[in-house]
Motif scaffolding. Structure first.
Motif, mmCIF file in Angstrom:
data_model
loop_
_atom_site.group_PDB
_atom_site.id
_atom_site.type_symbol
_atom_site.label_atom_id
_atom_site.label_comp_id
_atom_site.label_asym_id
_atom_site.label_seq_id
_atom_site.Cartn_x
_atom_site.Cartn_y
_atom_site.Cartn_z
ATOM 1 N N GLU A 47 0.811 -1.216 0.000
ATOM 2 C CA GLU A 47 0.000 0.000 0.000
ATOM 3 C C GLU A 47 0.848 1.271 0.000
ATOM 4 N N HIS A 48 2.024 1.256 0.637
ATOM 5 C CA HIS A 48 2.810 2.477 0.811
ATOM 6 C C HIS A 48 4.087 2.567 -0.017
ATOM 7 N N VAL A 49 4.426 1.569 -0.803
ATOM 8 C CA VAL A 49 5.675 1.617 -1.574
ATOM 9 C C VAL A 49 5.691 2.809 -2.530
ATOM 10 N N ASP A 50 4.584 3.087 -3.199
ATOM 11 C CA ASP A 50 4.540 4.222 -4.127
ATOM 12 C C ASP A 50 4.641 5.546 -3.376
ATOM 13 N N TYR A 51 3.973 5.651 -2.239
ATOM 14 C CA TYR A 51 4.029 6.877 -1.439
ATOM 15 C C TYR A 51 5.464 7.177 -1.008
ATOM 16 N N LEU A 52 6.144 6.173 -0.452
ATOM 17 C CA LEU A 52 7.515 6.382 0.026
ATOM 18 C C LEU A 52 8.476 6.666 -1.127
ATOM 19 N N ARG A 53 8.320 5.952 -2.238
ATOM 20 C CA ARG A 53 9.167 6.193 -3.410
ATOM 21 C C ARG A 53 8.940 7.613 -3.937
ATOM 22 N N ASP A 54 7.684 8.029 -4.052
ATOM 23 C CA ASP A 54 7.376 9.381 -4.540
ATOM 24 C C ASP A 54 7.928 10.454 -3.606
ATOM 25 N N PHE A 55 7.851 10.215 -2.297
ATOM 26 C CA PHE A 55 8.384 11.150 -1.307
ATOM 27 C C PHE A 55 9.875 11.391 -1.543
ATOM 28 N N LEU A 56 10.628 10.315 -1.762
ATOM 29 C CA LEU A 56 12.071 10.425 -1.980
ATOM 30 C C LEU A 56 12.398 10.989 -3.360
ATOM 31 N N GLU A 57 11.659 10.561 -4.388
ATOM 32 C CA GLU A 57 11.904 11.075 -5.743
ATOM 33 C C GLU A 57 11.622 12.564 -5.839
ATOM 34 N N ALA A 58 10.632 13.061 -5.101
ATOM 35 C CA ALA A 58 10.310 14.492 -5.125
ATOM 36 C C ALA A 58 11.475 15.333 -4.608
ATOM 37 N N ARG A 59 12.333 14.733 -3.824
ATOM 38 C CA ARG A 59 13.505 15.422 -3.283
ATOM 39 C C ARG A 59 14.769 15.132 -4.088
ATOM 40 N N ASP A 60 14.607 14.429 -5.220
ATOM 41 C CA ASP A 60 15.716 14.053 -6.101
ATOM 42 C C ASP A 60 16.756 13.194 -5.405
ATOM 43 N N PHE A 61 16.310 12.345 -4.468
ATOM 44 C CA PHE A 61 17.230 11.424 -3.809
ATOM 45 C C PHE A 61 17.404 10.192 -4.690
ATOM 46 N N PRO A 62 18.645 9.763 -4.951
ATOM 47 C CA PRO A 62 18.848 8.516 -5.680
ATOM 48 C C PRO A 62 18.310 7.351 -4.838
ATOM 49 N N LEU A 63 17.623 6.415 -5.502
ATOM 50 C CA LEU A 63 17.055 5.304 -4.760
ATOM 51 C C LEU A 63 16.916 4.077 -5.633
ATOM 52 N N THR A 64 16.794 2.947 -4.988
ATOM 53 C CA THR A 64 16.449 1.698 -5.654
ATOM 54 C C THR A 64 15.325 1.053 -4.862
ATOM 55 N N VAL A 65 14.431 0.406 -5.586
ATOM 56 C CA VAL A 65 13.313 -0.303 -4.980
ATOM 57 C C VAL A 65 13.410 -1.749 -5.420
ATOM 58 N N SER A 66 13.321 -2.664 -4.459
ATOM 59 C CA SER A 66 13.400 -4.083 -4.787
ATOM 60 C C SER A 66 12.470 -4.862 -3.874
ATOM 61 N N PRO A 67 12.016 -6.013 -4.348
ATOM 62 C CA PRO A 67 11.227 -6.861 -3.461
ATOM 63 C C PRO A 67 12.056 -7.200 -2.235
ATOM 64 N N LEU A 68 11.450 -7.254 -1.086
ATOM 65 C CA LEU A 68 12.187 -7.457 0.152
ATOM 66 C C LEU A 68 12.962 -8.759 0.159
ATOM 67 N N ALA A 69 12.419 -9.802 -0.388
ATOM 68 C CA ALA A 69 13.070 -11.108 -0.355
ATOM 69 C C ALA A 69 14.047 -11.332 -1.498
ATOM 70 N N SER A 70 14.200 -10.345 -2.399
ATOM 71 C CA SER A 70 15.024 -10.516 -3.582
ATOM 72 C C SER A 70 16.209 -9.592 -3.580
ATOM 73 N N ALA A 71 17.289 -10.015 -4.207
ATOM 74 C CA ALA A 71 18.476 -9.172 -4.328
ATOM 75 C C ALA A 71 18.396 -8.245 -5.531
ATOM 76 N N GLY A 72 17.494 -8.527 -6.505
ATOM 77 C CA GLY A 72 17.373 -7.678 -7.685
ATOM 78 C C GLY A 72 16.739 -6.361 -7.331
ATOM 79 N N ALA A 73 17.077 -5.302 -8.058
ATOM 80 C CA ALA A 73 16.549 -3.970 -7.744
ATOM 81 C C ALA A 73 16.154 -3.255 -9.022
ATOM 82 N N VAL A 74 15.253 -2.307 -8.875
ATOM 83 C CA VAL A 74 14.831 -1.457 -9.958
ATOM 84 C C VAL A 74 15.272 -0.049 -9.624
ATOM 85 N N ASP A 75 16.124 0.565 -10.448
ATOM 86 C CA ASP A 75 16.582 1.927 -10.192
ATOM 87 C C ASP A 75 15.472 2.926 -10.487
ATOM 88 N N ALA A 76 15.448 3.976 -9.692
ATOM 89 C CA ALA A 76 14.471 5.039 -9.929
ATOM 90 C C ALA A 76 15.193 6.343 -10.184
#
Length: 76
Positions: A47-76
């Protein structure tokens, strides 16, 4: 829960007042105060992954989002 650069102690969503089980990991840094190798980790429920990602992206913070159980990541 804010990890302060350490692996989170629980698998609970980092959104304020949310106690749902986390399914996403958001690794980020504030480039104005953190060195390139410094990362913080927030955990998010579905429910909150998009909210938290948008919060950080709005501040131009570099971030990666990945499933908790997985080592793979998606850069944003």
């Amino acid at each position: 829960m804010i990890s302060l650069g350490l692996d989170p102690a629980t698998d609970e969503c980092s959104r304020a007042q949310c106690r749902a089980a986390a399914t996403w990991r958001i690794d980020w840094r504030n480039p104005r105060i953190h060195a390139e190798d410094r990362r913080k980790t927030w955990l998010a429920c579905d429910e909150h992954v998009d909210y938290l990602r948008d919060f950080l992206e709005a501040r131009d913070f570099p971030l990666t989002v990945s499933p908790l159980a997985s080592a793979g990541a998606v850069d944003a």
